[in-house]
Motif scaffolding. Structure first.
Motif, PDB file in Angstrom:
ATOM      1  N   ARG A  55      41.501 -39.464  -5.954  1.00 14.94           N
ATOM      2  CA  ARG A  55      41.352 -38.317  -5.063  1.00 14.94           C
ATOM      3  C   ARG A  55      42.423 -37.776  -4.339  1.00 14.94           C
ATOM      4  NH1 ARG A  55      40.674 -36.605  -0.482  1.00 14.94           N
ATOM      5  NH2 ARG A  55      38.885 -35.078   0.257  1.00 14.94           N
ATOM      6  N   TYR A  56      42.780 -36.539  -4.632  1.00 20.76           N
ATOM      7  CA  TYR A  56      43.870 -36.141  -4.029  1.00 20.76           C
ATOM      8  C   TYR A  56      43.445 -35.297  -2.583  1.00 20.76           C
ATOM      9  CZ  TYR A  56      45.688 -37.143  -8.713  1.00 20.76           C
ATOM     10  OH  TYR A  56      46.382 -37.966  -9.629  1.00 20.76           O
ATOM     11  N   LYS A  57      44.369 -34.729  -1.965  1.00 19.67           N
ATOM     12  CA  LYS A  57      43.869 -34.262  -0.431  1.00 19.67           C
ATOM     13  C   LYS A  57      43.159 -32.760  -0.930  1.00 19.67           C
ATOM     14  CE  LYS A  57      48.004 -35.521   1.738  1.00 19.67           C
ATOM     15  NZ  LYS A  57      49.430 -35.023   2.382  1.00 19.67           N
ATOM     16  N   CYS A  58      42.119 -32.657  -0.226  1.00 26.77           N
ATOM     17  CA  CYS A  58      41.106 -31.441  -0.081  1.00 26.77           C
ATOM     18  C   CYS A  58      40.202 -31.559  -1.484  1.00 26.77           C
ATOM     19  CB  CYS A  58      42.013 -30.075  -0.196  1.00 26.77           C
ATOM     20  SG  CYS A  58      42.522 -29.851   1.519  1.00 26.77           S
ATOM     21  N   GLY A  59      40.488 -33.040  -2.409  1.00 29.83           N
ATOM     22  CA  GLY A  59      39.866 -32.775  -3.567  1.00 29.83           C
ATOM     23  C   GLY A  59      40.285 -31.882  -4.679  1.00 29.83           C
ATOM     24  N   ILE A  60      41.495 -31.792  -4.580  1.00 27.28           N
ATOM     25  CA  ILE A  60      42.192 -30.596  -5.583  1.00 27.28           C
ATOM     26  C   ILE A  60      42.298 -31.711  -6.899  1.00 27.28           C
ATOM     27  CG2 ILE A  60      43.313 -29.193  -4.167  1.00 27.28           C
ATOM     28  CD1 ILE A  60      45.958 -30.693  -4.568  1.00 27.28           C
ATOM     29  N   SER A  61      42.694 -31.103  -7.988  1.00 30.19           N
ATOM     30  CA  SER A  61      42.604 -31.748  -9.195  1.00 30.19           C
ATOM     31  C   SER A  61      43.983 -32.873  -9.561  1.00 30.19           C
ATOM     32  CB  SER A  61      42.466 -30.639 -10.447  1.00 30.19           C
ATOM     33  OG  SER A  61      43.442 -29.812 -10.445  1.00 30.19           O
ATOM     34  N   LYS A  62      44.920 -32.241  -9.002  1.00 28.49           N
ATOM     35  CA  LYS A  62      46.074 -33.337  -8.941  1.00 28.49           C
ATOM     36  C   LYS A  62      47.010 -33.119  -7.948  1.00 28.49           C
ATOM     37  CE  LYS A  62      48.850 -29.192 -11.198  1.00 28.49           C
ATOM     38  NZ  LYS A  62      49.658 -28.764 -12.047  1.00 28.49           N
ATOM     39  N   ALA A  63      47.767 -33.955  -7.656  1.00 25.38           N
ATOM     40  CA  ALA A  63      48.585 -34.326  -6.489  1.00 25.38           C
ATOM     41  C   ALA A  63      49.783 -33.171  -6.307  1.00 25.38           C
ATOM     42  CB  ALA A  63      49.459 -35.780  -6.284  1.00 25.38           C
ATOM     43  N   CYS A  64      49.939 -32.755  -5.291  1.00 27.96           N
ATOM     44  CA  CYS A  64      51.029 -31.934  -4.942  1.00 27.96           C
ATOM     45  C   CYS A  64      52.496 -32.587  -4.955  1.00 27.96           C
ATOM     46  CB  CYS A  64      50.807 -31.169  -3.851  1.00 27.96           C
ATOM     47  SG  CYS A  64      49.469 -29.957  -3.777  1.00 27.96           S
TER      48      CYS A  64
END
Length: 227
Positions: A55-64
């Motif tokens: 799980r990435y921040k805010c539920g986005i699909s890939k890590a920043c």
């Protein structure tokens, strides 16, 4: 008599040993089965953990990447469900937080630190555009600006307001119309067009909801402002 007694004793001992053997075998089999079940379950759990997507921040699909802020946002759904704006795993605006409203919802974030500076909404149907214009003019350079419509965000917009939003990097604001759905992420002093913008027109032939188009969602990674 002695032999008969001895024979009986041998038989009893033999039966006892045989019974003990059978019980021990059954017990070991059950133990093996239980241990096998435990090990199999542990292996399945481990496999599930290894295949579960992170799980990435805010539920986005890939890590920043480093020195970027993760964000995810969505417009309102008709006039029922409010918009949602999340930055760095912090929900800045949502119906649950009870800080969204009809019109254009705006969240301001410090471009260097990711700190939330302000959240406001401006009624562009029954309200006055003047406070919105003053708010836009007050935004400081280096500020990340996130906007999302709810219900109707365009009726009261005038040329001055649209121009100020365009200066934040928006290209769709000039075409934003009655009950269109729109989400945008730009910045004060950006000097370029923002890649973070989604716009869907209100069209009775394609609307998902009666009188309103479908929700628009957007996610991405905002570059941290460098000195």
């Amino acid at each position: 008599c002695f032999l008969t007694g001895a024979a009986k004793l041998v038989v009893v001992i033999a039966i006892f040993l045989l019974t003990f053997y059978v019980i021990s075998q059954v017990f070991e089999i059950k133990m093996d089965a239980n241990l096998g079940h435990i090990f199999a379950r542990s292996a399945l759990d481990a496999a599930a953990r290894s295949t579960k997507p992170p799980r990435y921040k805010c539920g986005i699909s890939k890590a920043c990447p480093e020195k970027h802020f993760a964000f995810k946002m969505s417009s309102g759904a008709a006039n029922v469900v409010g918009p949602k704006i999340c930055v760095e795993d912090n929900v800045l605006m949502s119906g649950v937080k009870n800080n969204v409203g009809r019109g254009i919802n705006v969240a301001l974030v410090n471009g260097k630190t990711g700190e939330t500076l302000d959240t406001k909404f401006f009624d562009m149907w029954g309200g006055d555009v003047a406070p919105f214009i003053e708010f836009l003019k007050s935004i400081q350079d280096g500020t990340i600006v996130l906007m999302a419509t709810y219900d109707d965000g365009a009726t009261k917009l005038n040329e001055e307001a649209r121009k100020l939003i365009a200066e934040l990097g928006s290209t769709s604001i000039t075409n934003l119309g009655f009950r269109d759905n729109w989400v945008f992420c730009g910045g004060k002093g950006i000097k370029t067009k923002s890649p973070f913008e989604q716009h869907i027109k209100n069209n009775k032939d394609t609307n998902k909801y009666e009188g309103w188009p479908e929700v628009v969602e957007m996610e991405g990674c905002i570059p941290q402002k460098q000195d």
